[in-house]
Enzyme design. Structure first.
Site, PDB file in Angstrom:
ATOM      1  N   ASP A 129      52.970  61.219  13.502  1.00  0.00           N
ATOM      2  CA  ASP A 129      54.212  60.627  12.992  1.00  0.00           C
ATOM      3  C   ASP A 129      53.882  59.795  11.751  1.00  0.00           C
ATOM      4  O   ASP A 129      52.969  58.961  11.781  1.00  0.00           O
ATOM      5  CB  ASP A 129      54.833  59.744  14.098  1.00  0.00           C
ATOM      6  CG  ASP A 129      56.223  59.270  13.731  1.00  0.00           C
ATOM      7  OD1 ASP A 129      57.195  59.821  14.273  1.00  0.00           O
ATOM      8  OD2 ASP A 129      56.332  58.340  12.895  1.00  0.00           O
ATOM      9  N   ASN A 170      62.093  56.516   1.990  1.00  0.00           N
ATOM     10  CA  ASN A 170      63.468  56.923   1.656  1.00  0.00           C
ATOM     11  C   ASN A 170      64.242  55.770   1.038  1.00  0.00           C
ATOM     12  O   ASN A 170      64.934  55.933   0.034  1.00  0.00           O
ATOM     13  CB  ASN A 170      64.203  57.378   2.925  1.00  0.00           C
ATOM     14  CG  ASN A 170      63.837  58.800   3.313  1.00  0.00           C
ATOM     15  OD1 ASN A 170      63.473  59.605   2.457  1.00  0.00           O
ATOM     16  ND2 ASN A 170      63.931  59.100   4.587  1.00  0.00           N
ATOM     17  N   ASP A 209      61.568  63.790   0.913  1.00  0.00           N
ATOM     18  CA  ASP A 209      61.347  65.229   1.136  1.00  0.00           C
ATOM     19  C   ASP A 209      60.049  65.692   0.467  1.00  0.00           C
ATOM     20  O   ASP A 209      59.276  66.463   1.048  1.00  0.00           O
ATOM     21  CB  ASP A 209      62.515  66.049   0.561  1.00  0.00           C
ATOM     22  CG  ASP A 209      63.714  66.044   1.496  1.00  0.00           C
ATOM     23  OD1 ASP A 209      63.630  65.407   2.558  1.00  0.00           O
ATOM     24  OD2 ASP A 209      64.725  66.681   1.145  1.00  0.00           O
ATOM     25  N   GLU A 263      60.108  63.130  10.803  1.00  0.00           N
ATOM     26  CA  GLU A 263      58.788  62.919  10.181  1.00  0.00           C
ATOM     27  C   GLU A 263      57.718  62.968  11.262  1.00  0.00           C
ATOM     28  O   GLU A 263      56.729  62.246  11.225  1.00  0.00           O
ATOM     29  CB  GLU A 263      58.732  61.596   9.389  1.00  0.00           C
ATOM     30  CG  GLU A 263      59.758  60.542   9.783  1.00  0.00           C
ATOM     31  CD  GLU A 263      59.493  59.918  11.152  1.00  0.00           C
ATOM     32  OE1 GLU A 263      60.049  60.465  12.142  1.00  0.00           O
ATOM     33  OE2 GLU A 263      58.751  58.918  11.236  1.00  0.00           O
TER      34      GLU A 263
HETATM   35  N1  LIG Z   1      63.592  62.437   3.226  1.00  0.00           N
HETATM   36  C1  LIG Z   1      63.711  62.756   4.503  1.00  0.00           C
HETATM   37  N2  LIG Z   1      63.721  61.785   5.429  1.00  0.00           N
HETATM   38  C2  LIG Z   1      63.838  62.122   6.713  1.00  0.00           C
HETATM   39  C3  LIG Z   1      63.934  63.461   7.124  1.00  0.00           C
HETATM   40  N3  LIG Z   1      64.021  63.475   8.478  1.00  0.00           N
HETATM   41  C4  LIG Z   1      63.975  62.188   8.895  1.00  0.00           C
HETATM   42  N4  LIG Z   1      63.854  61.341   7.839  1.00  0.00           N
HETATM   43  C5  LIG Z   1      63.797  59.897   7.811  1.00  0.00           C
HETATM   44  O1  LIG Z   1      62.628  59.444   8.434  1.00  0.00           O
HETATM   45  C6  LIG Z   1      62.831  58.069   8.767  1.00  0.00           C
HETATM   46  C7  LIG Z   1      62.186  57.769  10.083  1.00  0.00           C
HETATM   47  O2  LIG Z   1      62.326  56.423  10.299  1.00  0.00           O
HETATM   48  P1  LIG Z   1      61.816  55.684  11.601  1.00  0.00           P
HETATM   49  O3  LIG Z   1      62.065  56.557  12.793  1.00  0.00           O
HETATM   50  O4  LIG Z   1      62.404  54.322  11.603  1.00  0.00           O
HETATM   51  O5  LIG Z   1      60.277  55.632  11.441  1.00  0.00           O
HETATM   52  P2  LIG Z   1      59.343  55.035  10.325  1.00  0.00           P
HETATM   53  O6  LIG Z   1      60.101  54.349   9.243  1.00  0.00           O
HETATM   54  O7  LIG Z   1      58.425  56.111   9.889  1.00  0.00           O
HETATM   55  O8  LIG Z   1      58.569  53.937  11.106  1.00  0.00           O
HETATM   56  P3  LIG Z   1      57.391  54.135  12.134  1.00  0.00           P
HETATM   57  O9  LIG Z   1      57.466  55.523  12.687  1.00  0.00           O
HETATM   58  O10 LIG Z   1      57.639  53.110  13.183  1.00  0.00           O
HETATM   59  O11 LIG Z   1      56.140  53.897  11.388  1.00  0.00           O
HETATM   60  C8  LIG Z   1      64.342  57.847   8.779  1.00  0.00           C
HETATM   61  O12 LIG Z   1      64.676  57.043   7.679  1.00  0.00           O
HETATM   62  C9  LIG Z   1      64.906  59.244   8.583  1.00  0.00           C
HETATM   63  O13 LIG Z   1      66.107  59.242   7.822  1.00  0.00           O
HETATM   64  C10 LIG Z   1      63.924  64.475   6.117  1.00  0.00           C
HETATM   65  O14 LIG Z   1      64.002  65.667   6.381  1.00  0.00           O
HETATM   66  N5  LIG Z   1      63.799  64.077   4.842  1.00  0.00           N
END
Ligand SMILES: Nc1nc2c(ncn2[C@@H]2O[C@H](COP(=O)(O)OP(=O)(O)OP(=O)(O)O)[C@@H](O)[C@H]2O)c(=O)[nH]1
Length: 310
Positions: free
Chosen positions: A183, A191, A200, A226
């Site tokens: 992860d 983002n 992306d 992610e």
């Molecule tokens: N650009 C983009 N962002 C995505 C996609 N799928 C998920 N996300 C973003 O990935 C982010 C995941 O955020 P969180 O689940 O809070 O996790 P994190 O910020 O990585 O924090 P930790 O996992 O705790 O380290 C969210 O902002 C989603 O919008 C995608 O296909 N493209």
């Protein structure tokens, strides 16, 4: 139209052409679909200038073929008959020909049959094309249904299916199988700070880096936004740990370039090795728990799952 053909499919039609006309030689000549010229510069090029069929009892004496006969300077062909192979829209794609080294007169009935056989050749060619198009379409649809667009990895469902196949193989062959859940760290910030398109681009580049160190027999899927899962056949937990350390370095060593922005990336991961009959879900749950511990311990870490209670 593309018109690839397999020789054995057409062999019978060619032999029938020879039998019905009594001419010893029969063959199919096709125009090269890409270069729009005849594969064989010969009498067939004269036949292609016709609208239907070219029948010449003596090629040396006919104005349409005498120049070709003089150029070839061999006596192998005296009589030539070539029926056009045409697509439904009238495009000429080649000829079904018969030849004889002695002069031969074809009856109206023989000419009619040769023309009919040319139509059969076209039906067969078109059937082959349809089959090929269907096979290609099926492969494209399968790819779409199983692949994540952005990363090119397996999607969640396809990953579970393939990992389950690997699990069954490991049980049958008694080999190890490790699963890893990965992860990205603080991906939301990427983002938020640089925009979704930058996010992306990071996902795509991380996917490329992850793929670079995996074997063709390993399976990797995007199981969340992610979040990725990897199945490593014939790999113990220790070996999986070594591989993940290399991947950690590969992913985090250089920031991802997005335009003139450099975006640093790290990931956290959890690893679990499947015991004899551990269900896949259970192994992934344990890997996920280990991942959670990596996150809790400050991220950019890889944690091994607790061994299963006996
Ligand atoms: N650009 C983009 N962002 C995505 C996609 N799928 C998920 N996300 C973003 O990935 C982010 C995941 O955020 P969180 O689940 O809070 O996790 P994190 O910020 O990585 O924090 P930790 O996992 O705790 O380290 C969210 O902002 C989603 O919008 C995608 O296909 N493209």
């Amino acid at each position: 139209m593309e018109y690839g053909m397999e020789a054995e499919d057409f062999d019978i039609l060619i032999r029938v052409a020879s039998l019905v006309t009594g001419a010893p030689n029969a063959f199919i000549t096709l125009v090269d679909p890409h270069q729009n010229r005849l594969c064989d510069e010969s009498y067939c090029s004269a036949a292609l200038k016709e609208d239907d069929i070219l029948v010449i009892e003596d090629v040396r004496k006919d104005t349409r073929t005498s120049a070709i006969a003089a150029r070839r300077q061999d006596a192998a062909i005296v009589t030539y008959a070539g029926a056009l192979l045409k697509t439904e829209d009238g495009t000429k794609v080649g000829t079904l020909c018969v030849t004889d080294h002695v002069q031969r007169t074809l009856t109206e009935e023989q000419i009619r049959l040769l023309r009919g056989l040319a139509k059969q050749v076209m039906s067969l060619l078109s059937l082959r094309n349809t089959q090929r198009e269907l096979t290609d379409a099926l492969a494209r649809m399968t790819r779409l249904a199983t692949t994540d667009d952005l990363t090119g990895f397996l999607n969640r469902r396809a990953f579970f299916e393939e990992a389950e196949n690997l699990r069954k193989l490991a049980v049958r062959q008694g080999g190890a199988l490790s699963v890893v859940v990965v992860d990205l760290d603080h991906f939301k910030k990427v983002n938020d700070k640089h925009g979704h398109a930058a996010g992306d681009a990071v996902l795509k580049e991380v996917a490329r880096r992850l793929r670079s160190k995996l074997r063709s027999t390993d399976r990797i899927g995007r199981i969340g936004g992610e979040e990725f899962a990897i199945a490593l056949p014939f790999t113990s937990q220790d070996t999986a740990m070594e591989l993940m350390r290399q991947l950690q370095l590969r992913v985090s060593r250089d920031p991802v370039a997005y335009g003139d922005i450099a975006i640093p990336v790290t990931f956290s991961a959890g690893i679990s090795e499947l015991g004899g009959d551990t269900p896949l879900d259970e192994a992934l749950r344990l890997a996920d728990k280990a991942l959670y511990r990596s996150k809790a311990a400050g991220r950019n870490q890889i944690t091994e799952a607790e061994p299963l209670a006996a």
